[in-house]
Design an enzyme around this catalytic site. Structure first.
Site, mmCIF file in Angstrom:
data_model
loop_
_atom_site.group_PDB
_atom_site.id
_atom_site.type_symbol
_atom_site.label_atom_id
_atom_site.label_comp_id
_atom_site.label_asym_id
_atom_site.label_seq_id
_atom_site.Cartn_x
_atom_site.Cartn_y
_atom_site.Cartn_z
ATOM 1 N N GLU A 1 0.817 -1.220 0.000
ATOM 2 C CA GLU A 1 0.000 0.000 0.000
ATOM 3 C C GLU A 1 0.851 1.270 0.000
ATOM 4 O OE1 GLU A 1 -4.163 -1.582 1.978
ATOM 5 O OE2 GLU A 1 -2.530 -1.105 3.330
ATOM 6 N N ASP B 1 -11.906 -6.617 -3.187
ATOM 7 C CA ASP B 1 -12.768 -7.813 -3.107
ATOM 8 C C ASP B 1 -14.137 -7.365 -2.594
ATOM 9 O OD1 ASP B 1 -10.931 -7.706 -0.451
ATOM 10 O OD2 ASP B 1 -12.954 -8.336 0.051
HETATM 11 N N1 ADE Z 1 -9.441 -5.303 3.239
HETATM 12 C C1 ADE Z 1 -9.652 -5.645 1.959
HETATM 13 N N2 ADE Z 1 -10.613 -6.581 1.864
HETATM 14 C C2 ADE Z 1 -11.019 -6.834 3.125
HETATM 15 C C3 ADE Z 1 -11.981 -7.711 3.687
HETATM 16 N N3 ADE Z 1 -12.702 -8.512 2.925
HETATM 17 N N4 ADE Z 1 -12.123 -7.715 5.038
HETATM 18 C C4 ADE Z 1 -11.377 -6.902 5.816
HETATM 19 N N5 ADE Z 1 -10.462 -6.058 5.329
HETATM 20 C C5 ADE Z 1 -10.282 -6.011 3.998
#
Ligand code: ADE
Length: 230
Positions: free
Chosen positions: A12, A196
């Site tokens: 990041e 996601d």
């Molecule tokens: N950061 C990126 N995706 C995530 C997720 N599914 N749960 C928690 N933090 C995240």
């Protein structure tokens, strides 16, 4: 002006360090902090490691030890709002801790006495992000980000977070950074690009898109720094 730029994972902040060219590395309290002068502003860049505790430590260190006066967070998040697709940007208007639970004593989820369910981000930095988005011809959605110490990959957990916080995205650091900055009166801005959608495929999607989404977020944050430097 001294600005903190934080991420949670090396990926990041890597695109940010690349833009800095040269920087000075200082080890402090178990973490590396990268200091640079960039277009006339002093920057302190670091990744905290994942989660609320490490991000609290890093945000506090950047403010108390390094003297940062504003904090920008760049990273990835799981999308909850179905309008958010992989790679889309979301800026937090307010943040909560979705796993803070003393409901046994009649309090709402995310609340402890002396605190509040939500912490609001700095409005001036959000306005600046809108100007930058317009300039770049990019869409940046505003919304609620819920933070907790778990990687969410389950529809039921996700739906519960929506029920309690009406959240648009979730991640693992923003809410704790918000608490620190709010307590110390430091304007802060939390930007995330979606990696996601926090469902059963989340870990696969995260592995595939985390790096590319981290770059999207980091590039936008650096455009904001360019504007802050003017
Ligand atoms: N950061 C990126 N995706 C995530 C997720 N599914 N749960 C928690 N933090 C995240």
């Amino acid at each position: 002006m001294k600005i903190a730029i934080m991420g949670a994972m090396p990926e990041e902040i890597a695109p940010i360090l690349e833009k800095l060219g040269t920087y000075r590395t200082t080890e402090y309290a178990g973490n590396s902090y990268y200091e640079a002068s960039y277009n006339g502003v002093d920057l302190v860049v670091a990744y905290s490691k994942i989660g609320k505790v490490f991000s609290t430590l890093t945000a506090t260190t950047m403010i108390q030890h390094f003297g940062c006066e504003k904090l920008l967070f760049s990273g990835v998040a799981g999308g909850i709002n179905p309008t958010l697709k992989i790679g889309d940007l979301i800026v937090a208007t307010k943040l909560s801790q979705h796993d803070l639970d003393i409901t046994a004593f009649g309090h709402p989820m995310g609340f402890v006495p002396g605190g509040s369910v939500f912490v609001e981000s700095d409005k001036t930095l959000i306005e600046l992000s809108k100007e930058v988005a317009k300039e770049l011809g990019k869409t940046v959605q505003e919304g609620v980000i819920a933070t907790g110490d778990q990687f969410v990959h389950d529809e039921t957990v996700k739906n519960n977070i929506v029920k309690h916080f009406n959240a648009d995205a979730l991640e693992m650091e923003g809410g704790s950074v918000a608490v620190v900055c709010n307590a110390m009166d430091i304007p802060f801005f939390i930007l995330r690009a979606i990696s996601d959608t926090a469902d059963t495929d989340a870990s696969f999607s995260f592995d595939e898109f985390m790096e590319s989404s981290a770059i999207i977020s980091a590039e936008f944050v650096m455009k904001m720094v360019d504007r802050l430097a003017k």
